[in-house]
Design a protein around this motif. Structure first.
Motif, PDB file in Angstrom:
ATOM      1  N   SER B 127       0.858  -1.387   0.120  1.00 21.06           N
ATOM      2  CA  SER B 127      -0.173   0.061  -0.155  1.00 21.06           C
ATOM      3  C   SER B 127       0.853   1.347  -0.015  1.00 21.06           C
ATOM      4  O   SER B 127       0.341   2.365  -0.082  1.00 21.06           O
ATOM      5  N   GLN B 128       2.218   1.080   0.182  1.00 21.42           N
ATOM      6  CA  GLN B 128       2.952   2.142   0.009  1.00 21.42           C
ATOM      7  C   GLN B 128       3.081   3.067  -1.386  1.00 21.42           C
ATOM      8  O   GLN B 128       2.834   2.335  -2.261  1.00 21.42           O
ATOM      9  N   PRO B 171      -3.359 -14.692  -3.401  1.00 18.21           N
ATOM     10  CA  PRO B 171      -4.775 -13.828  -3.131  1.00 18.21           C
ATOM     11  C   PRO B 171      -4.103 -12.431  -3.277  1.00 18.21           C
ATOM     12  O   PRO B 171      -4.592 -11.149  -3.554  1.00 18.21           O
ATOM     13  N   ILE B 174      -2.913 -11.353  -6.524  1.00 18.08           N
ATOM     14  CA  ILE B 174      -4.116 -11.011  -7.603  1.00 18.08           C
ATOM     15  C   ILE B 174      -4.768  -9.660  -7.052  1.00 18.08           C
ATOM     16  O   ILE B 174      -5.164  -8.936  -7.647  1.00 18.08           O
ATOM     17  N   TRP B 175      -4.865  -9.349  -5.583  1.00 21.42           N
ATOM     18  CA  TRP B 175      -5.364  -8.219  -5.293  1.00 21.42           C
ATOM     19  C   TRP B 175      -4.874  -7.020  -5.496  1.00 21.42           C
ATOM     20  O   TRP B 175      -5.294  -5.880  -5.817  1.00 21.42           O
ATOM     21  N   ALA B 176      -3.362  -7.101  -5.609  1.00 17.24           N
ATOM     22  CA  ALA B 176      -2.595  -6.098  -5.983  1.00 17.24           C
ATOM     23  C   ALA B 176      -2.863  -5.721  -7.430  1.00 17.24           C
ATOM     24  O   ALA B 176      -2.355  -4.602  -7.881  1.00 17.24           O
ATOM     25  N   LEU B 333     -14.049 -10.571   2.509  1.00 19.53           N
ATOM     26  CA  LEU B 333     -13.811 -10.119   1.421  1.00 19.53           C
ATOM     27  C   LEU B 333     -14.610  -8.752   1.061  1.00 19.53           C
ATOM     28  O   LEU B 333     -14.092  -7.921   0.487  1.00 19.53           O
ATOM     29  N   ALA B 336     -12.936  -6.258   2.537  1.00 13.55           N
ATOM     30  CA  ALA B 336     -11.666  -5.570   1.952  1.00 13.55           C
ATOM     31  C   ALA B 336     -11.996  -4.770   0.742  1.00 13.55           C
ATOM     32  O   ALA B 336     -10.981  -3.964   0.322  1.00 13.55           O
ATOM     33  N   THR B 337     -13.217  -4.989   0.078  1.00 10.16           N
ATOM     34  CA  THR B 337     -13.510  -4.201  -1.002  1.00 10.16           C
ATOM     35  C   THR B 337     -13.959  -2.764  -0.439  1.00 10.16           C
ATOM     36  O   THR B 337     -13.742  -1.928  -1.218  1.00 10.16           O
ATOM     37  N   VAL B 339     -13.233  -1.017   2.600  1.00  8.31           N
ATOM     38  CA  VAL B 339     -12.378  -0.161   3.208  1.00  8.31           C
ATOM     39  C   VAL B 339     -11.548   0.869   2.365  1.00  8.31           C
ATOM     40  O   VAL B 339     -11.366   0.627   1.240  1.00  8.31           O
ATOM     41  N   ARG B 340     -11.534   2.085   2.843  1.00  8.11           N
ATOM     42  CA  ARG B 340     -10.849   3.204   2.042  1.00  8.11           C
ATOM     43  C   ARG B 340      -9.380   2.856   2.048  1.00  8.11           C
ATOM     44  O   ARG B 340      -8.816   3.035   0.792  1.00  8.11           O
ATOM     45  N   SER B 341      -8.678   2.613   3.356  1.00  5.05           N
ATOM     46  CA  SER B 341      -7.208   2.576   3.353  1.00  5.05           C
ATOM     47  C   SER B 341      -7.097   1.077   2.383  1.00  5.05           C
ATOM     48  O   SER B 341      -7.591   0.231   2.652  1.00  5.05           O
ATOM     49  N   SER B 342      -5.889   1.246   1.713  1.00  4.00           N
ATOM     50  CA  SER B 342      -5.434   0.366   0.898  1.00  4.00           C
ATOM     51  C   SER B 342      -4.723  -0.588   1.718  1.00  4.00           C
ATOM     52  O   SER B 342      -4.716  -1.853   1.614  1.00  4.00           O
ATOM     53  N   SER B 345      -7.161  -2.874   3.260  1.00  2.00           N
ATOM     54  CA  SER B 345      -7.615  -3.750   2.257  1.00  2.00           C
ATOM     55  C   SER B 345      -6.610  -4.830   1.883  1.00  2.00           C
ATOM     56  O   SER B 345      -7.203  -6.153   1.959  1.00  2.00           O
ATOM     57  N   PHE B 346      -5.242  -4.747   1.790  1.00  2.00           N
ATOM     58  CA  PHE B 346      -4.441  -5.691   1.574  1.00  2.00           C
ATOM     59  C   PHE B 346      -4.348  -6.700   2.890  1.00  2.00           C
ATOM     60  O   PHE B 346      -4.369  -8.081   2.651  1.00  2.00           O
TER      61      PHE B 346
END
Lengths: 623, 407
Positions: B127-128, B171, B174-176, B333, B336-337, B339-342, B345-346
């Motif tokens: 998320s950086q 996962p 994939i999410w990234a 899941l 994770a979709t 939330v605002r903060s990534s 989410s990760f």
């Protein structure tokens, strides 16, 4: 990419959700198959015919000598076991009374397992205890008597250090090797430990159908059934006639003897005294016996042949001689005069022969074991070269014999002295002392035997081993012990010839002549290692015959005085037994002047500097 | 109502799902370790106290300030690596207790803690600003973060837990937004290792790789590199295998195929299948499972707890438990979709992956679909350290839920 777009996330969420959903559907399918489609099959098995695993204990392999005589055998032993699922509190109390194990101990052992797997609470119980359990089996359910095997040693067999013992596996050992199960008997020491995998065989497994109360209904036709495997028999290179004869010579003495066949490195005899009766540690071990062995000041549990480091005394002069010749520091003709003492700085050090040896060349110095000559030689060689040659001949490292807990001994090096005394804290006096096998130097009897093996072979050797071969039962086959021919690098043949000629003269009229076997040309060297705690240790090493040697031998007798007068005759008897099948009885002879001189326990060494009192070095790991 | 709930930071839906699963698990532990003497077994009371402690921990974790939490990731990661190294050092000297570290009376399992902190660290990295999954450098860094604890855990040796680190990475990548081709490059060497023992398969597989690579990229060097990599891996593996001692080989084949080892795992699977199959649709009822009550089932309160559930509660109970698990996973899941903060989410994806992997491998093992690996079942398996670590994960989830609008 600090923020992921939301619609992208939704797509990926759907992907992950679908994958997870499929995984879960796969699981549901598995449960439907078992619980709906094949339910009847499993219900029948569970209600009427559950499967129980019956373990068949393998027979542990025997240990035999080179003639096929059985050295370590098996005998049945009764064990008391409890079945946790069936046992009642009263039965536990009863079992505790009969087996002399506390209730708390039984409960602790039961904690590891639920169910029907029997847990051994007492091993090698008496017939009376068996009868007591069997008579009351109706009143006290869940108690079993099972038959296991324990080690049995024929009457004339001792040598406990070679064979080692077996005992119940500890939790730590199970963690280390998941092959073991709690309650297994495994090798704890000696050959039993080194070759446990080969000797133990494999457990047979049979699955039986049992009803819910544990009664066996019949076989369960499982492809998982295995018939088990008989443990392999271990054939040693040891000649037990020779071993037993050698042990008999050590009665009331402390020390060690190692005899090696230089042609293949096999150990013909390995004596360590004091020892103990191996029968005491087979089957049930009485705690007071164990304690007394443990507390005995003579340390009967240690295998002196491989675990004890001793200063090697004058036997080690041979190393100095080889180093000096090979490095071309001297020629064989280089000679020194021994006036009976040696002046080093302000100190005066005496040779063991106070009258002096006169002028000697190298072979003469070896023959007469002249200290003064070797002091001078030691100073010429220097510490680094001396340490290098020591290490070349295997000192300071394990020989790799097939026994556990071998000690490395100790070869002091420059780093060692700097660490111990500080960079300028040690002097050439230390070096002079090392050259005659005194000081911090420590060698095991096995290392000396390996050294004389190398000399016998003029440079090559095989690492010493007790095992000759294994006999495997299934399929029947013989598996030979693999040895590798090794060479001490960089020593010229003529160096060996010079030194060995000196060692031949030792036996022919020199300090070792009491070790000479009549009619056989041999080479040897005596040693008398100074011991600050009492009488010196007597050393002797030799090989025979001089050409095409077939036996190399090293003997140490603790606190017995001079090596020539004490260790050499003992070695001679063992060699006579080896060559002629019996000791040659000699007429008693009147001592000549020189003999009485040797008998004075020649003070070959002297206390300079203080010799460290390392006598017993129990179980050295990496030092 | 809503206001003090927000203040307490309690996500009621999450709490209900977790409590339901926990209760179900406690019932199973009670039945599996019940000794027949009437009182609670010591196993049950220990597990009960761990569950209560875990709930408390979960609620407390939810209240930790969000900023502080994300800042903590690297420290937690470093700490858990340190603990793993300590465990390694003590494991050599101590008596085989290599997976445990004793802190006075408390025994902790650093590998459990490491799973969580590694996920947090990877989430923090991905998320950086400046990390881009399309770039090899970023992937290599993320891979390194995962690899260090993986290697330490596999050294313990705990292959099951070590695989969690691999499972988590897929996962998360994939999410990234990692490309399909990239995932293929990453995963294919493992298949090569397995396949390298059969020459025909190996040749086919190499050709397939070649085709896929040529279709996916125009860069010649990449094609050549892929080819060399796979031929290298494929030829080294059999050589390395032959270097192993027979007993080491046996350990590995037993891991891959437990049926070969009737002394241990094979027996467990037979007994587990009998227990499950005989449960039928409605099950034999609480404390009525003959297989489990007669203790035919080994490790029935730890790794094989779900067999007890299946025997006593039948397909009905199994479905219920699976629905609860699936519901929890879907909810995670969703979070994770949303939330605002990534970072959140990760992290949520990583934690969810841990959960999915444990649940799937453990349950598949009880029905004989997966090798016996010793991976416990979340909320169900007896074991305090593991339960506490799962509750800590749920606490983190609740924290992300409470702070879902923060960036």
């Amino acid at each position: 990419m600090a923020y992921i777009e939301r619609n992208q996330r939704s797509g990926r969420r759907a992907l992950l959700a679908i994958i997870t959903g499929l995984l879960f559907l796969f699981l549901i399918y598995g449960f439907i198959r078992l619980q709906i489609l094949e339910r009847d099959k499993y219900t029948e098995r569970s209600l009427n015919n559950s499967v129980r695993k019956i373990e068949k204990l393998p027979v542990r392999g025997l240990i035999l000598d080179r003639d096929g005589d059985i050295l370590v055998d098996n005998r049945p032993a009764f064990v008391i076991a409890v079945v946790p699922r069936e046992i009642t509190p009263e039965a536990i109390e009863f079992a505790a009374r009969v087996s002399a194990v506390s209730v708390a101990e039984i409960k602790a052992k039961m904690k590891a397992e639920f169910g029907f797997h029997p847990i051994v609470i007492a091993r090698d119980v008496t017939y009376e205890q068996v009868v007591a359990i069997e008579e009351n089996s109706l009143d006290y359910p869940g108690l079993l008597v099972r038959v296991e095997s324990k080690r049995y040693y024929p009457e004339e067999i001792f040598s406990p250090h070679i064979f080692g013992t077996i005992g119940e596996v500890t939790e730590a050992e199970i963690k280390e090797n998941s092959f073991y199960q709690s309650g297994d008997l495994i090798g704890k020491n000696g050959l039993e430990k080194v070759y446990d995998t080969e000797l133990r065989g494999e457990q047979g497994i049979q699955f039986k159908r049992v009803n819910a109360s544990g009664k066996i209904l019949g076989d369960f036709d499982s492809p998982l059934n295995t018939s088990g495997k008989h443990g392999s028999d271990l054939f040693l290179a040891l000649d037990y006639d020779l071993q037993a004869f050698a042990e008999s010579l050590f009665v009331d003495r402390l020390g060690s003897l190692v005899a090696i066949d230089p042609r293949d490195g096999s150990v013909l005899a390995m004596v360590t005294k004091p020892d103990y009766d191996p029968r005491l540690l087979a089957g049930q071990i009485r705690p007071e016996i164990w304690q007394s062995l443990l507390n005995d000041k003579t340390h009967p549990l240690y295998n002196r042949s491989i675990q004890n480091g001793y200063p090697p005394g004058s036997t080690y002069k041979i190393v100095a001689a080889i180093a000096a010749l090979q490095e071309k520091l001297i020629t064989p003709a280089w000679s020194a005069t021994c006036p009976g003492y040696f002046q080093l700085g302000r100190r005066t050090i005496h040779c063991w022969n106070l009258k002096g040896h006169g002028t000697l060349d190298l072979q003469g110095a070896i023959k007469n074991s002249c200290n003064v000559y070797f002091f001078k030689l030691g100073l010429k060689i220097g510490l680094d070269t001396w340490a290098k040659y020591s290490q070349l001949f295997g000192f300071g490292s394990r020989t790799g014999i097939d026994l556990p807990n071998e000690s490395k001994g100790l070869v002091p090096t420059r780093e060692y002295y700097n660490r111990r005394y500080g960079v300028n804290g040690w002097t050439s006096g230390h070096l002079a002392n090392l050259a005659i096998g005194q000081g911090e130097l420590l060698t095991t009897p096995l290392q000396i035997a390996q050294f004389v093996t190398i000399l016998a072979n003029r440079g090559f050797y095989y690492s010493p081993h007790l095992t000759d071969h294994f006999y495997e039962y299934d399929p029947p086959q013989i598996i030979d012990y693999q040895t590798e021919r090794m060479e001490v690098p960089g020593i010229d043949a003529d160096v060996y010839e010079v030194v060995l000629e000196g060692m031949r003269q030792v036996m022919a009229g020199g300090t070792g002549r009491q070790g000479k076997v009549e009619g056989i040309e041999m080479a040897g060297k005596t040693g008398t290692a100074q011991n600050p705690h009492g009488k010196s240790h007597a050393w002797f090493m030799a090989f025979a015959p001089f050409v095409n040697p077939e036996i190399a031998i090293a003997v140490i007798l603790e606190n017995s005085g001079g090596g020539g007068a004490n260790a050499a005759p003992l070695a001679r008897k063992v060699l006579e037994k080896h060559f002629f099948g019996h000791e040659i009885i000699k007429p008693v002879f009147i001592k000549s002047g020189l003999d009485s001189l040797i008998d004075q326990a020649e003070p070959e060494a002297f206390p300079f500097p203080e010799i460290q009192p390392i006598q017993i070095v129990p179980n050295i790991g990496d030092n | 109502m809503a206001s003090w709930t927000r203040l307490l930071k309690i996500d009621w839906l999450l709490l209900s799902l977790v409590t339901a699963l926990l209760s179900f698990g406690l019932i199973a532990v009670y039945s599996a370790t019940h000794t027949g003497e009437g009182d609670f077994s010591s196993h049950f009371s220990k597990q009960m106290s761990a569950a209560l402690l875990g709930l408390l921990l979960m609620l407390l974790t939810a209240r930790v300030p969000f900023r502080f939490l994300s800042g903590l990731s690297w420290i937690a990661y470093a700490l858990s690596i340190l603990l793993l190294i300590l465990v390694d050092l003590f494991g050599v000297r101590g008596f085989g207790a290599e997976r445990w570290l004793a802190l006075g009376p408390i025994k902790i399992q650093p590998s459990e803690f490491a799973k969580i902190s590694t996920v947090m660290a990877v989430a923090q990295y991905l998320s950086q600003r400046g990390s881009d999954i399309k770039k090899w450098k970023s992937v290599a860094i993320a891979g390194a973060i995962l690899f260090v604890p993986f290697a330490l855990v596999i050294k313990q040796p705990d292959l099951g837990t070590a695989l969690v680190f691999i499972a988590v990475s897929i996962p998360m990548l994939i999410w990234a937004g990692a490309s399909w081709f990239f995932m293929f490059v990453l995963l294919s060497p493992a298949i090569t290792m397995l396949i390298s023992f059969k020459l025909v398969l190996f040749v086919l597989w190499i050709s397939l790789i070649l085709l896929l690579t040529i279709f996916s990229t125009r860069r010649t060097w990449l094609v050549v590199a892929m080819l060399l990599l796979h031929i290298g891996v494929g030829s080294v593996t059999p050589m390395a295998w032959n270097k192993l001692h027979p007993y080491q080989q046996k350990r590995i084949t037993t891991f891959l195929n437990p049926e070969q080892d009737p002394r241990g795992s094979g027996y467990q699977i037979i007994q587990s299948q009998v227990a499950i199959g005989s449960g039928g649709f409605w099950g034999k009822g609480f404390m009525n499972g003959t297989q489990s009550q007669l203790k035919f089932l080994p490790a029935q309160h730890t790794d094989f707890i779900f067999s007890v559930v299946a025997e006593e509660w039948g397909l009905f109970g199994v479905t219920l438990a699976l629905i609860l698990f699936f519901g929890l996973i879907l909810y995670l899941l969703d979070l994770a979709t949303d939330v605002r903060s990534s970072f959140s989410s990760f992290a949520l994806i990583g934690l969810t992956s841990i959960l999915i992997f444990h649940v799937f491998i453990n349950i598949a093992m009880t029905i004989g679909f997966a090798p016996v690996t010793g991976l416990p079942l979340p909320f169900f398996s007896y074991g305090r350290s593991f339960l506490i670590s799962i509750m800590l994960m749920m606490g983190l989830v609740m924290n992300f839920s409470a702070n879902q609008f923060e960036l």
